[in-house]
Design an enzyme around this catalytic site. Structure first.
Site, PDB file in Angstrom:
ATOM      1  N   ASN A  43      -2.471   2.181   5.744  1.00  0.00           N
ATOM      2  CA  ASN A  43      -1.622   1.023   5.486  1.00  0.00           C
ATOM      3  C   ASN A  43      -1.609   0.163   6.739  1.00  0.00           C
ATOM      4  OD1 ASN A  43      -0.970   2.242   3.081  1.00  0.00           O
ATOM      5  ND2 ASN A  43       1.141   2.688   3.626  1.00  0.00           N
ATOM      6  N   GLY A  44      -1.645  -1.162   6.555  1.00  0.00           N
ATOM      7  CA  GLY A  44      -1.583  -2.053   7.702  1.00  0.00           C
ATOM      8  C   GLY A  44      -2.862  -2.835   7.898  1.00  0.00           C
TER       9      GLY A  44
ATOM     10  N   ARG B  10       5.443  -0.587  -4.643  1.00  0.00           N
ATOM     11  CA  ARG B  10       5.070  -1.254  -3.408  1.00  0.00           C
ATOM     12  C   ARG B  10       4.011  -2.335  -3.641  1.00  0.00           C
ATOM     13  NH1 ARG B  10       6.507   2.111   1.181  1.00  0.00           N
ATOM     14  NH2 ARG B  10       4.823   1.203   2.417  1.00  0.00           N
TER      15      ARG B  10
ATOM     16  N   GLU C 158      16.682 -19.329  -4.196  1.00  0.00           N
ATOM     17  CA  GLU C 158      16.472 -17.959  -4.664  1.00  0.00           C
ATOM     18  C   GLU C 158      16.084 -17.938  -6.134  1.00  0.00           C
ATOM     19  OE1 GLU C 158      16.595 -13.712  -5.208  1.00  0.00           O
ATOM     20  OE2 GLU C 158      15.956 -15.121  -3.656  1.00  0.00           O
TER      21      GLU C 158
ATOM     22  N   HIS D  41      15.398 -38.185  -2.608  1.00  0.00           N
ATOM     23  CA  HIS D  41      14.494 -38.322  -1.466  1.00  0.00           C
ATOM     24  C   HIS D  41      13.101 -37.772  -1.785  1.00  0.00           C
ATOM     25  CE1 HIS D  41      17.663 -39.678   1.282  1.00  0.00           C
ATOM     26  NE2 HIS D  41      18.445 -38.841   0.622  1.00  0.00           N
TER      27      HIS D  41
ATOM     28  N   CYS E 279       0.845  -1.196   0.000  1.00  0.00           N
ATOM     29  CA  CYS E 279       0.000   0.000   0.000  1.00  0.00           C
ATOM     30  C   CYS E 279       0.881   1.246   0.000  1.00  0.00           C
ATOM     31  CB  CYS E 279      -0.959   0.044   1.179  1.00  0.00           C
ATOM     32  SG  CYS E 279      -2.091  -1.353   1.291  1.00  0.00           S
TER      33      CYS E 279
ATOM     34  N   LYS F  95       6.185  -4.773  -2.478  1.00  0.00           N
ATOM     35  CA  LYS F  95       7.621  -4.593  -2.283  1.00  0.00           C
ATOM     36  C   LYS F  95       7.979  -4.621  -0.808  1.00  0.00           C
ATOM     37  CE  LYS F  95      11.863  -3.689  -3.474  1.00  0.00           C
ATOM     38  NZ  LYS F  95      12.675  -4.739  -4.103  1.00  0.00           N
TER      39      LYS F  95
ATOM     40  N   GLU G 164       7.980 -15.673  -8.663  1.00  0.00           N
ATOM     41  CA  GLU G 164       7.500 -14.330  -8.347  1.00  0.00           C
ATOM     42  C   GLU G 164       7.028 -13.579  -9.587  1.00  0.00           C
ATOM     43  OE1 GLU G 164       9.657 -12.240  -4.575  1.00  0.00           O
ATOM     44  OE2 GLU G 164      10.965 -12.716  -6.260  1.00  0.00           O
TER      45      GLU G 164
ATOM     46  N   TRP H 275      -3.307  -2.504  -1.539  1.00  0.00           N
ATOM     47  CA  TRP H 275      -3.012  -3.928  -1.734  1.00  0.00           C
ATOM     48  C   TRP H 275      -3.994  -4.679  -0.850  1.00  0.00           C
ATOM     49  CZ3 TRP H 275      -1.303  -8.239   1.017  1.00  0.00           C
ATOM     50  CH2 TRP H 275      -0.720  -9.268   0.256  1.00  0.00           C
TER      51      TRP H 275
ATOM     52  N   LYS I 272      12.626 -16.297  -7.496  1.00  0.00           N
ATOM     53  CA  LYS I 272      12.578 -15.240  -8.504  1.00  0.00           C
ATOM     54  C   LYS I 272      11.668 -15.640  -9.663  1.00  0.00           C
ATOM     55  CE  LYS I 272      14.887 -11.909  -6.993  1.00  0.00           C
ATOM     56  NZ  LYS I 272      14.301 -12.339  -5.715  1.00  0.00           N
TER      57      LYS I 272
END
Length: 605
Positions: free
Chosen positions: A98-99, A27, A477, A500, A2, A600, A484, A74, A481
């Protein structure tokens, strides 16, 4: 997560707020809106989707006024919709938030029983309804906002705009950051300093529990007890070039390309002559027997990589944990323990909560952040800057490599203090680190090869990444990526774990990406790779020339990397991990810089 903007200006507020919200697009958001005061009356415009939709709406239905608040949302409580978009309004007050308000259901039930009519599914509307009720009871705007905030539980940044008060904004912060910008007869409020550039570079950051009364002539700040407090004004170092694409198609592409430069800056800061330079108040690692590393997402993978460095170079036992799990399992933290928290924004809610849990339990609280003014940096005994510069793309790239660079320098520093690293070993490792920016620059030359490979990867539904030792976190990572920004399901595994379970997934439709520099574990990694190929798996081998000569035959594709000191190979191999994700996403046509459902800076749990 947000974005908030507030303006008490000399000119029309709507255009300023839309431009400021554009600077907050990084963001993450799914709707946007603004509210202004015109002739003392509140009015607002809200739109679903990207800011261009709000801009189009304002062309068709302009919004006048020199005072206003704006927001990019968001979604948390309630689906993305115009009705759930901010600002929310009730009576003579509008609010952006925000929050998360954790007790909103209880408050909403009480307000409904008192006759309030709710128009949205959001927790935020509870705030504006509470404040409207306080105004109806005869309270002043400041007292109404203060009484409202006192009833809220959770994490929030709030900005209030009141009908009939065209020279007043009230801001409140608990858990989510807020910055106040000082102008010449103007004042601004933003989620961060980026929102306020280029309107001003004079910034006051609110601290935890603060409530600020903002007018065009200045601000008054009150702490959580209601007592007036002074908060210092600083100069923001953010330049306009840092929030532009500099000719690149996407911010992510620009930030990948910047890595040789920013990593060199970070290493130059910490590697001074023949010694590692750390802040004077850094604890003595000779007195530390245990290090706890805590982070989220990509920063967590940086910590996983650093575990190898601290244990192998410094001989220091390391425990790593995901921040969202750390405090809830209530880990015992004994004496002679340091806790290190890693965050790009320095405002990551779970990481900040974990830091606060460890404070008073660990002997030393350290952090690595990209934003020196952030909450995590301010609440740490020692905060080490990554010096990556502003990172706009949601998928972290240059911040990650700078985190790795700082962690590597810190591991060497710890090794020297614990007597595990002698002068010759230190000199060798420092030379290896200093060589990395040049190697990163060489690695960027593989982009054309990766672009061709990515066009085929874009057709896959599932992809596996494999690595051993410190390349295992890089496999994790790389998978993160890719998922995402391309929305392809991807998983990273330690190569030795293949038998395994994951090997059951192998067939011709599942590409397997193997990160394998020629290190002590190279032959074992190749053995695992051969197991994939024996089952008709498509292997992309990412290695140096020596490794490709030894094991490249029979693979689907190869990517040639520069030779690198094995201990610091993860920093270099971040480049192909990022480029594979980037070009696969471009091939699929996804939104690279603002991937769906992601933000973000994650400032809520």
């Amino acid at each position: 997560m947000c974005g908030i903007i507030g303006v008490l200006g000399k000119n029309q507020a709507a255009p300023l707020m839309v431009e400021a919200l554009k600077r907050l697009e990084y963001r993450g958001y799914d709707s946007a809106g603004i509210a202004t005061l015109n002739d003392g009356m509140l009015d607002r415009r809200r739109a679903l989707g990207k800011l261009v939709n709000l801009s189009d709406l304002l062309v068709q239905d302009p919004l006048a006024g020199k005072s206003g608040i704006g927001h990019t949302r968001w979604a948390t409580h309630g689906k993305p919709s115009v009705g759930n978009a901010h600002p929310h309004q009730a009576g003579k007050v509008a609010v952006v938030h925000n929050g998360i308000i954790e007790n909103f259901r209880t408050l909403r039930a009480a307000l409904t029983s008192d006759g309030a009519n709710f128009e949205s599914e959001t927790d935020t509307e509870t705030v504006v309804q509470l404040c409207a009720a306080q105004l109806r009871a005869g309270k002043s705007p400041k007292d109404a906002a203060q009484a409202t905030v006192a009833q809220l539980e959770g994490a929030f940044a709030l900005l209030f705009l009141f009908e009939g008060e065209d020279d007043l904004l009230i801001a409140a912060r608990r858990g989510s950051p807020l910055a106040i910008g000082h102008g010449d007869g103007e004042m601004f409020v933003g989620s961060d300093a980026i929102a306020l550039q280029p309107m001003t570079d004079r910034i006051t950051y609110l601290e935890e529990g603060d409530l600020a009364v903002v007018s065009r002539t200045g601000l008054s700040v009150f702490d959580e007890t209601g007592a007036p407090v002074a908060r210092s004004e600083t100069r923001s170092s953010i330049g306009g070039s840092e929030i532009g694409k500099a000719g690149h198609r996407h911010f992510m592409a620009k930030e990948i390309a910047e890595q040789p430069t920013v990593l060199a800056d970070a290493l130059t800061h910490y590697l001074q002559g023949d010694a590692i330079r750390m802040p004077e108040d850094m604890p003595d690692f000779a007195q530390i027997d245990r290090l706890i590393l805590v982070a989220c997402g990509t920063a967590f993978f940086a910590c996983q990589t650093a575990k190898y460095w601290f244990e192998q170079i410094a001989g220091l036992p390391v425990e790593i944990d995901i921040a969202s799990e750390f405090r809830y399992r209530q880990p015992p933290i004994g004496p002679r323990t340091a806790a290190l928290f890693v965050s790009q924004s320095g405002e990551t809610a779970d990481t900040l909560a974990a830091l606060r849990y460890a404070a008073g339990k660990a002997d030393h609280i350290l952090s690595i952040c990209n934003v020196p003014e952030s909450s995590i940096a301010r609440e740490s005994a020692v905060a080490l800057p990554t010096l990556a510069g502003v990172e706009i793309g949601v998928a972290s790239t240059k911040a990650f490599t700078c985190q790795l660079g700082v962690l590597a320098a810190l591991a060497l520093h710890a090794g020297v203090q614990k007597g595990a690293v002698d002068a010759a070993t230190l000199a060798r490792h420092m030379a290896e680190l200093r060589a990395l920016p040049g190697l990163l620059n060489q690695a960027l030359a593989i982009e054309g090869d990766i672009e061709a490979i990515a066009s085929e990867l874009a057709e896959a539904r599932d992809i596996l990444f494999l690595g051993r030792g410190p390349m295992y976190p890089m496999a994790l990572e790389g998978a993160l990526k890719l998922k995402e920004i391309s929305y392809i399901h991807a998983e990273g595994y330690a190569s030795g774990e293949l038998k395994h379970g994951p090997i059951a997934l192998i067939d011709q439709s599942v590409p397997v990406i193997v990160f394998a520099p020629t290190d002590a574990l190279f032959d074992k990694t190749v053995s695992n790779m051969q197991e994939v190929m024996a089952r008709q798996g498509k292997v992309l081998l990412v290695s140096d020339t020596q490794g490709l000569d030894h094991a490249g035959e029979g693979t689907w594709a190869t990517v040639a990397m520069p030779q690198v000191a094995p201990v610091f190979a993860p920093i270099l191999y971040a480049i192909p991990a990022q480029l594979l994700a980037y070009h696969t996403a471009v091939a699929k046509g996804t939104d690279v810089d603002q991937p769906r459902n992601l933000a973000k800076s994650v400032t809520v749990e």
